[in-house]
Scaffold this motif. Structure first.
Motif, short mmCIF file in Angstrom:
data_model
loop_
_atom_site.label_atom_id
_atom_site.label_comp_id
_atom_site.label_asym_id
_atom_site.label_seq_id
_atom_site.Cartn_x
_atom_site.Cartn_y
_atom_site.Cartn_z
N ASN A 183 7.63 4.43 6.82
CA ASN A 183 6.68 3.69 5.98
C ASN A 183 7.22 2.33 5.56
N ALA A 184 8.54 2.17 5.55
CA ALA A 184 9.11 0.84 5.31
C ALA A 184 8.74 -0.09 6.46
N LEU A 185 8.84 0.41 7.70
CA LEU A 185 8.47 -0.40 8.86
C LEU A 185 6.97 -0.68 8.89
N ILE A 186 6.18 0.33 8.53
CA ILE A 186 4.73 0.15 8.48
C ILE A 186 4.36 -0.90 7.44
N ALA A 187 5.03 -0.86 6.28
CA ALA A 187 4.78 -1.86 5.24
C ALA A 187 5.24 -3.25 5.69
N LEU A 188 6.34 -3.31 6.46
CA LEU A 188 6.79 -4.58 7.02
C LEU A 188 5.71 -5.18 7.92
N SER A 189 5.12 -4.33 8.76
CA SER A 189 4.02 -4.79 9.61
C SER A 189 2.87 -5.31 8.76
N GLY A 190 2.52 -4.57 7.70
CA GLY A 190 1.45 -5.01 6.81
C GLY A 190 1.75 -6.32 6.13
N ALA A 191 3.01 -6.51 5.72
CA ALA A 191 3.41 -7.75 5.06
C ALA A 191 3.32 -8.94 6.01
#
Length: 289
Positions: A183-191
């Motif tokens: 979810n950290a990587l998913i949030a990075l993508s979102g950011a």
């Protein structure tokens, strides 16, 4: 259109890599994705608007996504809530958290500096290079992680949880760690995508899990056998780029954009059925390299 599609594909590819950690390795259908993705964008855009450095803001978005994954992991491992339900609970909660963070349903960056602006080239080239740098760093760190003892324990947990537990591996911790990193990587993508688009919106997470899964499945359909771990991760990013090319082509042909989610679901369904179609209609014909 080519540069835009590749750039978007690279940013979405990070989402695919994040989903791969849970969906493929842990066999964990994590619905937190649709909450952590827009949450990463909301936190990064809000902090940038408040004058925080874009790199720091992007990192804070990742932290927010990691916390969402941690809560899902705690609900699943400690609360014994089923995987899908735990993710749905956190996903739903993220909507309210985003409204608290942004103070509204959407927030624009306007003329604030973005992480892409650190590079000295044109806006399109800056975004493209940022995508390549981000993907390269993420894949490099994942490869390093998978070849550590903890990484091998994580893979073993996904392969056979009971056997891994019999070898003394703390499988609950492995699953929680996977959800946090994913979810950290998913949030990075979102950011990164929110900064690329110039705004954050609480509805940005709707259907993103389909896009992430499509990236994984398209990559697997194209390169399904004999891949090393590095090649498999690269195939996911290639799948995301090809998927964005497909979406861009459909839009260019005048397809109603209101139905893109339906189109995405159809593409994913067809890709998932490829092995069955290959067996039934293309016996002896290999569809992959």
């Amino acid at each position: 259109m080519i540069i835009s599609s590749v750039t978007q594909g690279l940013f979405w590819g990070i989402l695919g890599l994040g989903i791969y950690l849970t969906f493929r390795i842990l066999n964990f259908p994590d619905m937190t994705t649709e909450g952590s993705f827009p949450l990463g964008g909301a936190v990064s855009v809000t902090t940038i608007s408040l004058g925080v450095d874009p790199l720091v803001s992007t990192f804070l978005g990742m932290v927010a996504g990691a916390l969402a994954g941690l809560i899902t992991g705690l609900l699943y491992t400690k609360g014994k809530i089923p995987t899908i339900l735990a993710g749905i609970l956190v996903m739903t909660s993220c909507n309210s958290i985003m409204l608290m963070v942004m103070g509204r349903a959407n927030l624009g960056l306007h003329d604030n500096k973005r992480v892409q602006d650190y590079l000295p080239f044109s806006a399109d080239l800056n975004s493209l290079l940022t995508g390549f740098l981000a993907v390269g760093i993420v894949i490099g760190l994942l490869i390093y992680f998978f070849y550590t003892n903890i990484g091998q324990a994580y893979i073993a947990t996904g392969d056979n949880r009971d056997m891994a537990k019999s070898f003394g591996i703390k499988t609950d911790r492995m699953e929680m760690m996977g959800l946090v990193v994913s979810n950290a990587l998913i949030a990075l993508s979102g950011a990164l995508i929110s900064q690329q688009d110039g705004y954050a919106d609480v509805s940005k997470g709707i259907g993103v899990i389909v896009i992430g899964l499509a990236s994984i499945i398209v990559g697997e359909v194209l390169y399904s056998t004999g891949l090393t771990l590095l090649e498999r991760l690269i195939a996911i990013v290639v799948g995301a780029i090809l998927y964005q090319f497909l979406i861009s082509s459909v839009i260019a042909l005048g397809f109603n954009t209101n139905y893109l989610k339906l189109f995405s679901a159809l593409v994913l369904a067809i890709c998932l059925m490829v092995p069955v179609l290959q067996k039934r209609f293309f016996k002896g014909v290999r569809l992959s390299r």
